[in-house]
Design a protein around this motif. Sequence first.
Motif, PDB file in Angstrom:
ATOM      1  N   ARG A   1      11.667 -13.557   1.774  1.00 60.75           N
ATOM      2  CA  ARG A   1      11.632 -14.163   2.811  1.00 60.75           C
ATOM      3  C   ARG A   1      10.689 -13.693   4.108  1.00 60.75           C
ATOM      4  O   ARG A   1      10.440 -14.305   5.007  1.00 60.75           O
ATOM      5  N   LEU A   2      10.089 -12.351   3.775  1.00 64.13           N
ATOM      6  CA  LEU A   2       9.269 -11.752   4.701  1.00 64.13           C
ATOM      7  C   LEU A   2       8.008 -11.189   3.918  1.00 64.13           C
ATOM      8  O   LEU A   2       8.110 -10.465   3.147  1.00 64.13           O
ATOM      9  N   PRO A   3       6.765 -12.015   4.173  1.00 67.90           N
ATOM     10  CA  PRO A   3       5.679 -11.706   3.274  1.00 67.90           C
ATOM     11  C   PRO A   3       4.954 -10.271   3.897  1.00 67.90           C
ATOM     12  O   PRO A   3       3.773 -10.611   4.094  1.00 67.90           O
ATOM     13  N   VAL A   4       5.549  -9.156   3.579  1.00 69.89           N
ATOM     14  CA  VAL A   4       5.066  -8.021   4.026  1.00 69.89           C
ATOM     15  C   VAL A   4       5.171  -6.904   2.868  1.00 69.89           C
ATOM     16  O   VAL A   4       5.807  -7.126   1.808  1.00 69.89           O
ATOM     17  N   VAL A   5       3.978  -5.998   3.100  1.00 72.41           N
ATOM     18  CA  VAL A   5       4.177  -4.808   2.290  1.00 72.41           C
ATOM     19  C   VAL A   5       4.650  -3.689   3.239  1.00 72.41           C
ATOM     20  O   VAL A   5       4.300  -3.739   4.291  1.00 72.41           O
ATOM     21  N   LEU A   6       5.807  -3.031   2.752  1.00 67.55           N
ATOM     22  CA  LEU A   6       6.357  -2.103   3.436  1.00 67.55           C
ATOM     23  C   LEU A   6       5.663  -0.681   3.695  1.00 67.55           C
ATOM     24  O   LEU A   6       4.812  -0.342   2.584  1.00 67.55           O
ATOM     25  N   GLY A   7       5.417  -0.301   5.009  1.00 68.61           N
ATOM     26  CA  GLY A   7       4.959   1.144   5.142  1.00 68.61           C
ATOM     27  C   GLY A   7       5.011   1.564   6.489  1.00 68.61           C
ATOM     28  O   GLY A   7       5.529   0.991   7.529  1.00 68.61           O
ATOM     29  N   PHE A   8       4.255   2.619   6.966  1.00 67.92           N
ATOM     30  CA  PHE A   8       4.314   3.240   8.329  1.00 67.92           C
ATOM     31  C   PHE A   8       2.696   3.422   8.734  1.00 67.92           C
ATOM     32  O   PHE A   8       2.107   3.419   7.616  1.00 67.92           O
ATOM     33  N   ALA A   9       2.404   3.646   9.941  1.00 63.19           N
ATOM     34  CA  ALA A   9       0.954   3.797  10.194  1.00 63.19           C
ATOM     35  C   ALA A   9       1.060   4.319  11.628  1.00 63.19           C
ATOM     36  O   ALA A   9       1.918   4.434  12.390  1.00 63.19           O
ATOM     37  N   VAL A  10      -0.050   5.369  11.716  1.00 63.56           N
ATOM     38  CA  VAL A  10      -0.369   6.050  13.053  1.00 63.56           C
ATOM     39  C   VAL A  10      -1.783   5.467  13.211  1.00 63.56           C
ATOM     40  O   VAL A  10      -2.640   5.510  12.408  1.00 63.56           O
ATOM     41  N   LEU A  11      -2.015   4.890  14.510  1.00 61.49           N
ATOM     42  CA  LEU A  11      -3.166   4.148  15.100  1.00 61.49           C
ATOM     43  C   LEU A  11      -3.696   5.514  16.217  1.00 61.49           C
ATOM     44  O   LEU A  11      -3.047   5.739  16.897  1.00 61.49           O
ATOM     45  N   TYR A  12      -4.800   5.894  15.955  1.00 62.19           N
ATOM     46  CA  TYR A  12      -5.427   6.819  16.981  1.00 62.19           C
ATOM     47  C   TYR A  12      -6.501   6.274  17.696  1.00 62.19           C
ATOM     48  O   TYR A  12      -6.803   5.208  17.599  1.00 62.19           O
ATOM     49  N   ALA A  13      -6.698   7.001  18.823  1.00 61.96           N
ATOM     50  CA  ALA A  13      -7.371   6.575  20.014  1.00 61.96           C
ATOM     51  C   ALA A  13      -8.826   6.173  19.564  1.00 61.96           C
ATOM     52  O   ALA A  13      -9.575   5.493  20.280  1.00 61.96           O
ATOM     53  N   ASN A  14      -9.152   6.639  18.415  1.00 63.36           N
ATOM     54  CA  ASN A  14     -10.680   6.826  18.014  1.00 63.36           C
ATOM     55  C   ASN A  14     -10.799   5.470  17.123  1.00 63.36           C
ATOM     56  O   ASN A  14     -11.660   5.300  16.233  1.00 63.36           O
ATOM     57  N   SER A  15      -9.706   4.766  16.788  1.00 63.75           N
ATOM     58  CA  SER A  15      -9.515   3.517  16.010  1.00 63.75           C
ATOM     59  C   SER A  15      -9.277   3.720  14.557  1.00 63.75           C
ATOM     60  O   SER A  15      -9.175   3.047  13.666  1.00 63.75           O
ATOM     61  N   THR A  16      -9.164   4.985  14.200  1.00 65.16           N
ATOM     62  CA  THR A  16      -8.967   5.449  12.730  1.00 65.16           C
ATOM     63  C   THR A  16      -7.365   5.174  12.586  1.00 65.16           C
ATOM     64  O   THR A  16      -6.407   4.995  13.638  1.00 65.16           O
ATOM     65  N   LEU A  17      -6.948   5.230  11.213  1.00 60.45           N
ATOM     66  CA  LEU A  17      -5.571   4.783  11.187  1.00 60.45           C
ATOM     67  C   LEU A  17      -5.144   5.407  10.142  1.00 60.45           C
ATOM     68  O   LEU A  17      -5.837   5.443   8.790  1.00 60.45           O
ATOM     69  N   ASP A  18      -3.845   6.198   9.958  1.00 58.18           N
ATOM     70  CA  ASP A  18      -3.101   6.629   8.797  1.00 58.18           C
ATOM     71  C   ASP A  18      -2.245   5.594   8.418  1.00 58.18           C
ATOM     72  O   ASP A  18      -1.398   5.241   9.054  1.00 58.18           O
TER      73      ASP A  18
END
Length: 600
Positions: free
Chosen positions: A212-229
């Motif tokens: 019922r929720l169309p997502v892939v599960l995960g975590f993220a860290v977005l940095y001020a330089n626009s990069t993302l883990d």
Amino acid sequence: MNSFEIIADRVNLVRESLRELELDAFIVPHDDEHLGEYIPAEAERLAWVTGFTGSAGLAVLLIERAALFIDGRYTVQARLQAPGEIFEYHHLIDTPHLVWLADQLERGAKVGFDPRLHSLNWYREADALLRERGIELVQVTDNPIDRHWSDRPAPSKAPVILYGEELTGMSSTAKREQIAADLRRRGLDAALLTQAESINWLLNLRGRDVERLPVVLGFAVLYANSTLDFFVDSDKLECFPFTQHVGNDVSLHPIDNLGEVLTRLGEDGLKVQADPATANAWCQLTMEQAGATLVAGQDPTLRLKACKNEVELAGMRAAHQRDAVAMVRFLAWLDRLVESGETAGVDEGTLADRLESFRKASDLYVEPSFDTISALGPNAAMCHYHHSNGVPRPFGQDGIYLVDSGGQYLDGTTDITRTVCVGEVDEEQKAMFTRVMQGHIALDQARFPRGTAGIQLDVLARMPLWRAGFNYDHGTGHGVGHFLSVHEGPQRIAPKGSMEPLQPGMVLSNEPGYYRENAFGIRCENLVVVSESDEQGEVPMLRFERLTYVPFDTRLIDRALLSPDEFRWINEYHAEVRRRLAPQLDGADLAWLEQATALL
């Protein structure tokens, strides 16, 4: 073993673990590590230990007692599913679980909790309240339910869906830069993202990890330089197409590496924004204890995600048009069923399945946006009833049928409730339906200045019921995502809670109701989008633009209670329903539409 014996055995197993851990109590929320409303099967710990399958609730297990805390939507369901011989029942608001728990324990007691399943706000409040009573709150790294859940489902391996700009209207790169620019402006180094809807919206992804929720599960860290883990099960995606989709500044990590990276953020002394209300305590405490400076702030994607752009709104409108055709075909079929009298073998489950069959006719349909509430007679009094939780009620013995349902389409999410006459109804039932309808109309017609929050509009939907001495125990409107969660914040319309101003592009439900236990239930729901009002005065005004166009059942209306303006609203709404849907219908379905939208 019967259901009571199964639950009793599970509770006893958990209590054995509590004794081993020298704990006097353990708190079991209905949450996973992402703290969203919808959780995967492997995270249904509350259902495993209590039998209660609702989407909101919390249990407290003590060595000799146990309690289940639920809100007004689940009062009846909880008593049917969680054995009363084991669990006491309490209202989440009227009897706060922490206060109740503290009253049960002596000074020196220890209460266990899994820090991955609670927010930082909850942890701080719980720690302060229990500490004041001389009770210690203890982090448990090995959840005692997980120890004993031998047949626990495996996590999904469904592949990720790369969600293109033709559907999102904005690239992931542009979204990340918009948020990163705000981080730089405020002197912050990064933002922690833990909620699946936020990360999927930001990266223009969708998935099938949660029903019922169309997502892939995960975590993220977005940095001020626009990069993302991005921390995700890499088996769900192919690196080359994924990198091409999101850009080269997104780095992939196994989810097991999250703690290591969060610790490094602390060791580097970074200032990290995290939402203490929606991000789990473990993530934030890990960073803070390693030396990071936590900056409390709302998930930075929430407002951006809530205010749909024109491409997203076009998709929502198209999805609702498709959904309306499916609903009309279902309602026409239902009336023909009643007229035929051939209802043997038909029950609430049959009706729900039939409704979905009409939605499945669309190639863009993916799945229901929530478990369909298909409720006859007294079952409709349970706001979040589901027929699979017991024996589906047979068709043919009730006058009222309530169906609350929705679809996840590739271009939008729908949610609609119709209350339908399927037999004999009395004058009181008609009066109650009419009052609910009057509240729906009043909210639909609202005009309000910028800065108005949903909490300020909620009374409009309740006033017709209040005048007669009635009410309902749920909010009037929730936000809705774009091929995401059918329940989306921060916008909502409710008597308590959010002061978030309603802004253009926000999609909400308009769903007043009335419920009489063991008798009947009524709800009338459309989705609307906040829009600029054409009628302007001294200050700019907003209004609600309807997304849902499906007839209401005028057989349930007490005409004597309607004002001339309410007559006009119903007739104009039905004329617009007919104009929009008639070209897509034919035969008996078209004839039904013409009859259902006839002048009142």
